[in-house]
Each structure stands twice: as C-alpha cells, then as structure tokens.
Design an enzyme around this catalytic site. Structure first.
Site, PDB file in Angstrom:
ATOM      1  N   GLY A 126       0.986  -1.238   0.179  1.00 13.04           N
ATOM      2  CA  GLY A 126      -0.062  -0.175   0.074  1.00 13.04           C
ATOM      3  C   GLY A 126       0.851   1.140   0.000  1.00 13.04           C
ATOM      4  O   GLY A 126       0.371   2.323  -0.720  1.00 13.04           O
ATOM      5  N   CYS A 127       1.884   1.163   0.738  1.00 13.92           N
ATOM      6  CA  CYS A 127       2.649   2.441   0.838  1.00 13.92           C
ATOM      7  C   CYS A 127       3.551   2.464  -0.363  1.00 13.92           C
ATOM      8  O   CYS A 127       3.719   3.862  -0.857  1.00 13.92           O
ATOM      9  CB  CYS A 127       3.716   2.207   2.133  1.00 13.92           C
ATOM     10  SG  CYS A 127       2.864   2.162   3.689  1.00 13.92           S
ATOM     11  N   THR A 128       3.833   1.609  -1.285  1.00 12.18           N
ATOM     12  CA  THR A 128       4.444   1.736  -2.360  1.00 12.18           C
ATOM     13  C   THR A 128       3.764   2.252  -3.415  1.00 12.18           C
ATOM     14  O   THR A 128       3.986   3.045  -4.259  1.00 12.18           O
ATOM     15  CB  THR A 128       5.266   0.339  -2.683  1.00 12.18           C
ATOM     16  OG1 THR A 128       5.949  -0.013  -1.650  1.00 12.18           O
ATOM     17  CG2 THR A 128       5.960   0.318  -3.990  1.00 12.18           C
ATOM     18  N   ALA A 165       3.162   6.104  -2.800  1.00 13.62           N
ATOM     19  CA  ALA A 165       4.383   6.935  -2.949  1.00 13.62           C
ATOM     20  C   ALA A 165       4.427   6.910  -4.690  1.00 13.62           C
ATOM     21  O   ALA A 165       5.226   7.891  -4.950  1.00 13.62           O
ATOM     22  CB  ALA A 165       5.574   6.342  -2.365  1.00 13.62           C
TER      23      ALA A 165
END
Length: 150
Positions: free
Chosen positions: A45-47, A50
C-alpha cells in the site's frame, strides 16, 4: 487520533530525511506542502501511494507543491525505499515519532483481528502560510495524487 483540522496552524515539525538532511515547516514557506504519513516503507500500500505521487510529481511542482513522506522507518530503510522507486521527494525517518505525534497520526489500529499501535495513513495539505488546508484520512493509495490535485 488526528485532532488537526482544516484551518489549524500546522505543527512546526523538525525531522531528518533519508540522507540525514533536516526538514522543518519553515523550509516550505511560500509553497504548498503535502505531508503524507505512511505505515511502512516497501509495503504494497505504501509503495502504491508513493509511486502514484511520484508519477504525478510534475503536476505537483507545476502547482507550487512540495511533497514530504513520513514514516517511523530508519534512515537506511527510507533511503532504500527512495532509491528503489526513484522518488523525487524526501522521506523523513521519524523513528522517535516526533513528527508523527505532532500531527497526531499514531494510535490504535486493527488488522486481521489484531489490535496494535501504528501510523494511520493520513495526508495533510498545508498552504503557503503554514495553515492546514486539507486533511485526507481516507487515502486511496493508487489514486492519491487525484485526491490532492482536484
């Protein structure tokens, strides 16, 4: 949890990025600043979040925005994350959770029936004068740039 809201003065934060370079609110006076908090570098999710911001970075720049990612990861983890995906914006390594707590995004979470404390994925859009213009708590990781650049 997040008690900051639209119209509030943004916290006068101080933190260091993946290269050990200091960042504080004052550095961004005259620019709109997007401070996005994410739970952990290099997770799906963070990838996605970003990378979506990276892919729209020119649009942010064209609209006088600076971007700043923040998580409780180490300087080394943030550097690896930034290098791997070639992010054109700094990532603060907030291991002591000073910036995270200043913005009020640390608190109880649930995942797969388990409760624990962690970072709530939240984005703050701060205007040129340091006033919070928007707080996005329901972040769509694959369409986050569109949520900010309406």
């Amino acid at each position: 949890m997040t008690t900051l809201k639209k119209g509030d003065q943004a916290p006068n934060f101080f933190g260091v990025d993946q290269d050990g370079k200091p960042h504080q609110l004052e550095d961004y006076k005259g620019k709109k600043l997007v401070v996005f908090f994410y739970p952990k570098a290099n997770t799906p999710g963070c990838t996605a979040e970003a990378c979506d911001l990276r892919d729209n970075f020119e649009r942010f720049q064209a609209n006088n925005y600076a971007l700043l990612g923040v998580s409780a990861d180490s300087v080394k983890a943030q550097a690896k994350f930034k290098d791997k995906y070639e992010f054109p914006f700094p990532l603060l390594a907030d291991e002591e959770k000073e910036v995270i707590n200043a913005f009020g995004v640390w608190g109880p979470k649930k995942f797969m029936g388990r409760e624990y404390d962690g970072i709530h994925r939240t984005t703050f859009v701060i205007d040129e004068n340091g006033i919070i213009d928007e707080v996005i708590e329901n972040v769509k990781t694959k369409e986050h740039a569109a949520q900010i650049l309406k």
